[in-house]
Design a protein around this motif. Structure first.
Motif, PDB file in Angstrom:
ATOM      1  N   GLY A  99       0.803  -1.206   0.000  1.00 39.64           N
ATOM      2  CA  GLY A  99       0.000   0.000   0.000  1.00 39.64           C
ATOM      3  C   GLY A  99       0.837   1.258   0.000  1.00 39.64           C
ATOM      4  N   SER A 100       0.161   2.350   0.299  1.00 38.73           N
ATOM      5  CA  SER A 100       0.755   3.671   0.266  1.00 38.73           C
ATOM      6  C   SER A 100       1.194   4.082   1.672  1.00 38.73           C
ATOM      7  N   PHE A 101       2.449   4.502   1.784  1.00 34.59           N
ATOM      8  CA  PHE A 101       3.019   4.899   3.066  1.00 34.59           C
ATOM      9  C   PHE A 101       3.754   6.226   2.903  1.00 34.59           C
ATOM     10  N   LEU A 102       3.805   6.990   3.969  1.00 30.83           N
ATOM     11  CA  LEU A 102       4.575   8.225   4.006  1.00 30.83           C
ATOM     12  C   LEU A 102       5.802   7.954   4.865  1.00 30.83           C
ATOM     13  N   ILE A 103       6.991   8.093   4.277  1.00 25.89           N
ATOM     14  CA  ILE A 103       8.237   7.811   4.989  1.00 25.89           C
ATOM     15  C   ILE A 103       9.145   9.015   4.825  1.00 25.89           C
ATOM     16  N   GLN A 104       9.414   9.693   5.918  1.00 23.93           N
ATOM     17  CA  GLN A 104      10.264  10.891   5.936  1.00 23.93           C
ATOM     18  C   GLN A 104       9.848  11.893   4.871  1.00 23.93           C
ATOM     19  N   GLY A 105       8.556  12.121   4.744  1.00 27.08           N
ATOM     20  CA  GLY A 105       8.020  13.107   3.815  1.00 27.08           C
ATOM     21  C   GLY A 105       7.886  12.644   2.373  1.00 27.08           C
ATOM     22  N   ALA A 106       8.347  11.435   2.065  1.00 28.19           N
ATOM     23  CA  ALA A 106       8.244  10.907   0.703  1.00 28.19           C
ATOM     24  C   ALA A 106       7.108   9.898   0.617  1.00 28.19           C
ATOM     25  N   LYS A 107       6.438   9.863  -0.534  1.00 23.93           N
ATOM     26  CA  LYS A 107       5.339   8.917  -0.760  1.00 23.93           C
ATOM     27  C   LYS A 107       5.903   7.622  -1.323  1.00 23.93           C
ATOM     28  N   TYR A 108       5.621   6.520  -0.646  1.00 22.15           N
ATOM     29  CA  TYR A 108       6.090   5.191  -1.042  1.00 22.15           C
ATOM     30  C   TYR A 108       4.908   4.307  -1.376  1.00 22.15           C
ATOM     31  N   PHE A 109       5.081   3.423  -2.360  1.00 23.80           N
ATOM     32  CA  PHE A 109       4.159   2.312  -2.551  1.00 23.80           C
ATOM     33  C   PHE A 109       4.954   1.051  -2.291  1.00 23.80           C
ATOM     34  N   LEU A 110       4.519   0.257  -1.316  1.00 25.12           N
ATOM     35  CA  LEU A 110       5.214  -0.958  -0.912  1.00 25.12           C
ATOM     36  C   LEU A 110       4.405  -2.184  -1.296  1.00 25.12           C
ATOM     37  N   SER A 111       5.116  -3.239  -1.666  1.00 27.40           N
ATOM     38  CA  SER A 111       4.480  -4.521  -1.958  1.00 27.40           C
ATOM     39  C   SER A 111       5.506  -5.623  -1.773  1.00 27.40           C
ATOM     40  N   TYR A 112       5.563  -6.178  -0.550  1.00 26.78           N
ATOM     41  CA  TYR A 112       6.533  -7.249  -0.307  1.00 26.78           C
ATOM     42  C   TYR A 112       6.207  -8.061   0.938  1.00 26.78           C
ATOM     43  N   HIS A 113       6.674  -9.296   0.914  1.00 28.21           N
ATOM     44  CA  HIS A 113       6.695 -10.185   2.076  1.00 28.21           C
ATOM     45  C   HIS A 113       8.119 -10.225   2.634  1.00 28.21           C
ATOM     46  N   ASP A 114       9.080 -10.423   1.740  1.00 27.85           N
ATOM     47  CA  ASP A 114      10.481 -10.579   2.114  1.00 27.85           C
ATOM     48  C   ASP A 114      11.242  -9.294   1.781  1.00 27.85           C
ATOM     49  N   PRO A 115      11.623  -8.509   2.783  1.00 28.52           N
ATOM     50  CA  PRO A 115      12.305  -7.238   2.511  1.00 28.52           C
ATOM     51  C   PRO A 115      13.712  -7.401   1.933  1.00 28.52           C
ATOM     52  N   ASP A 116      14.221  -8.626   1.893  1.00 27.59           N
ATOM     53  CA  ASP A 116      15.548  -8.879   1.329  1.00 27.59           C
ATOM     54  C   ASP A 116      15.497  -9.235  -0.151  1.00 27.59           C
ATOM     55  N   LYS A 117      14.299  -9.326  -0.726  1.00 30.00           N
ATOM     56  CA  LYS A 117      14.142  -9.678  -2.142  1.00 30.00           C
ATOM     57  C   LYS A 117      13.291  -8.628  -2.850  1.00 30.00           C
ATOM     58  N   VAL A 118      13.744  -7.393  -2.801  1.00 29.39           N
ATOM     59  CA  VAL A 118      12.948  -6.319  -3.395  1.00 29.39           C
ATOM     60  C   VAL A 118      13.744  -5.544  -4.434  1.00 29.39           C
ATOM     61  N   VAL A 119      12.992  -4.853  -5.276  1.00 30.05           N
ATOM     62  CA  VAL A 119      13.534  -3.873  -6.199  1.00 30.05           C
ATOM     63  C   VAL A 119      12.962  -2.526  -5.768  1.00 30.05           C
ATOM     64  N   ILE A 120      13.831  -1.538  -5.667  1.00 32.39           N
ATOM     65  CA  ILE A 120      13.424  -0.202  -5.223  1.00 32.39           C
ATOM     66  C   ILE A 120      13.569   0.751  -6.403  1.00 32.39           C
ATOM     67  N   LEU A 121      12.479   1.424  -6.738  1.00 33.21           N
ATOM     68  CA  LEU A 121      12.462   2.383  -7.844  1.00 33.21           C
ATOM     69  C   LEU A 121      12.341   3.791  -7.278  1.00 33.21           C
ATOM     70  N   ASP A 122      13.222   4.681  -7.677  1.00 32.69           N
ATOM     71  CA  ASP A 122      13.094   6.104  -7.374  1.00 32.69           C
ATOM     72  C   ASP A 122      12.409   6.737  -8.577  1.00 32.69           C
ATOM     73  N   LEU A 123      11.320   7.448  -8.327  1.00 33.82           N
ATOM     74  CA  LEU A 123      10.505   7.988  -9.419  1.00 33.82           C
ATOM     75  C   LEU A 123      10.482   9.511  -9.401  1.00 33.82           C
ATOM     76  N   LYS A 124      10.210  10.083 -10.561  1.00 34.03           N
ATOM     77  CA  LYS A 124      10.057  11.532 -10.688  1.00 34.03           C
ATOM     78  C   LYS A 124       8.809  11.816 -11.505  1.00 34.03           C
TER      79      LYS A 124
END
Length: 115
Positions: A64-89
């Protein structure tokens, strides 16, 4: 997981279903390749200071949608060690964190489609 990732020539679509769609108040998230500034595979440490806007937050599942240190994140994971992180503009979200069975391969695939 009740999120399906669809990779097309122009964008990535995350299709939400079930309780995840209900909790997130949406059926999909579209991420144009043109909006991706940075791609990294690895792990994601969920901060305790994160504020859930819409979605699901259990110890072993975040979506879902989370606010982390003023930035808008969309998260979708079970295992935080197997993720891809995209920085968007220029998108609804500043960052997208999504799980993959092969995060390095997914990151490479995404990079090949980015301008």
């Amino acid at each position: 997981m009740s999120i399906q990732m669809i990779l097309s020539d122009r964008d990535i679509t995350l299709k939400l279903s079930g309780w995840t769609a209900v909790a997130c108040l949406r059926g999909e998230v579209k991420i144009p390749y043109s909006s991706i500034e940075k791609v990294q595979a690895g792990n994601f440490e969920f901060p305790w200071s994160a504020v859930k806007r819409t979605g699901i937050s259990f110890p072993n599942y975040k979506a879902g949608s989370f606010l982390i240190q003023g930035a808008k994140y969309f998260l979708s994971y079970h295992d935080p060690d197997k993720v891809v992180i995209l920085d968007l503009k220029g998108c609804e979200f500043d960052k997208v964190v999504m799980e993959s069975e092969a995060p390095e391969q997914l990151a490479d695939h995404i990079l090949q489609h980015c301008p």
